[in-house]
Design a protein around this motif. Structure first.
Motif, PDB file in Angstrom:
ATOM      1  N   PRO A 154      -2.293  18.809   4.408  1.00 16.23           N
ATOM      2  CA  PRO A 154      -2.938  19.299   5.636  1.00 16.23           C
ATOM      3  C   PRO A 154      -2.914  20.822   5.746  1.00 16.23           C
ATOM      4  N   LYS A 155      -3.891  21.457   5.120  1.00 22.63           N
ATOM      5  CA  LYS A 155      -4.032  22.912   5.175  1.00 22.63           C
ATOM      6  C   LYS A 155      -5.423  23.237   5.695  1.00 22.63           C
ATOM      7  N   ALA A 156      -5.535  24.293   6.463  1.00 29.96           N
ATOM      8  CA  ALA A 156      -6.845  24.721   6.968  1.00 29.96           C
ATOM      9  C   ALA A 156      -7.722  25.135   5.788  1.00 29.96           C
ATOM     10  N   PRO A 157      -8.968  24.664   5.742  1.00 27.50           N
ATOM     11  CA  PRO A 157      -9.846  24.960   4.611  1.00 27.50           C
ATOM     12  C   PRO A 157     -10.454  26.364   4.683  1.00 27.50           C
ATOM     13  N   LEU A 158     -10.833  26.882   3.527  1.00 24.28           N
ATOM     14  CA  LEU A 158     -11.629  28.105   3.448  1.00 24.28           C
ATOM     15  C   LEU A 158     -13.078  27.690   3.670  1.00 24.28           C
ATOM     16  N   ILE A 159     -13.762  28.374   4.575  1.00 26.46           N
ATOM     17  CA  ILE A 159     -15.140  28.031   4.948  1.00 26.46           C
ATOM     18  C   ILE A 159     -16.089  29.148   4.526  1.00 26.46           C
TER      19      ILE A 159
END
Length: 177
Positions: A154-159
């Motif tokens: 659960p890591k914030a994605p690169l967008i």
């Protein structure tokens, strides 16, 4: 010879690209080894999507003019790394320069079937894929991979959005109750 609107759209390429940029996408790095030289291959890709759950399949696209395309067409496997928001430096690194420069100084490992992969614990996910299909479509090739192994955290994605990376702070993941 008949022409359709698809053959002669009423907008320039640059306008179409900007319109597509309104849709945000995740950012991935695809890694593999050249089938003949065993040199590492890797590139930043933002065109990644799921295809099927049964069997598990994903797709990504590559411009037909890419120097690595002939090798990628003949590979048995590759790994797709889904980058987290903290990996913008890797996205930029793998978008330019030679393949050897892209891998310089990075820790590398092997996925369960032996495919070359980045050993970076910050990745949101990775997928080891059998290179099962490819299709030419316009100026790109669509690669379809059957997923053999995967891992996520659960890591914030690169967008990627509107032609650049979106560094808007991510909210906490929603819990499923």
């Amino acid at each position: 010879m008949s022409h359709s609107i698809a053959d002669n759209p009423d907008f320039p390429d640059r306008y179409f690209r900007s319109a597509l940029g309104r849709f945000p996408s995740g950012v991935t790095i695809v890694t593999a080894e050249h089938p003949d030289t065993h040199a590492p291959l890797g590139m930043t890709i933002s065109s990644f999507s799921s295809v099927s759950l049964q069997p598990p399949m994903v797709l990504w696209t590559l411009t037909q003019g890419a120097a690595s395309r002939p090798a990628l067409l003949t590979l048995e496997r590759y790994v797709i790394h889904v980058l987290s928001a903290s990996q913008i430096h890797l996205a930029r690194r793998f978008a330019r320069g030679s393949h050897s420069e892209r891998f310089e100084g990075l820790a590398l490992g092997r996925a369960p079937n032996g495919t070359l992969m980045l050993e970076d614990p910050r990745c949101s996910a990775w997928f080891e894929c059998h290179n099962s299909q490819h299709h030419d479509a316009g100026d790109h090739t669509i690669f379809v991979g059957q997923v053999e192994h995967c891992h996520y955290q659960p890591k914030a994605p690169l967008i990627y959005h509107a032609g650049d990376f979106d560094l808007t702070p991510a909210s906490e993941p929603l819990s499923r109750n």
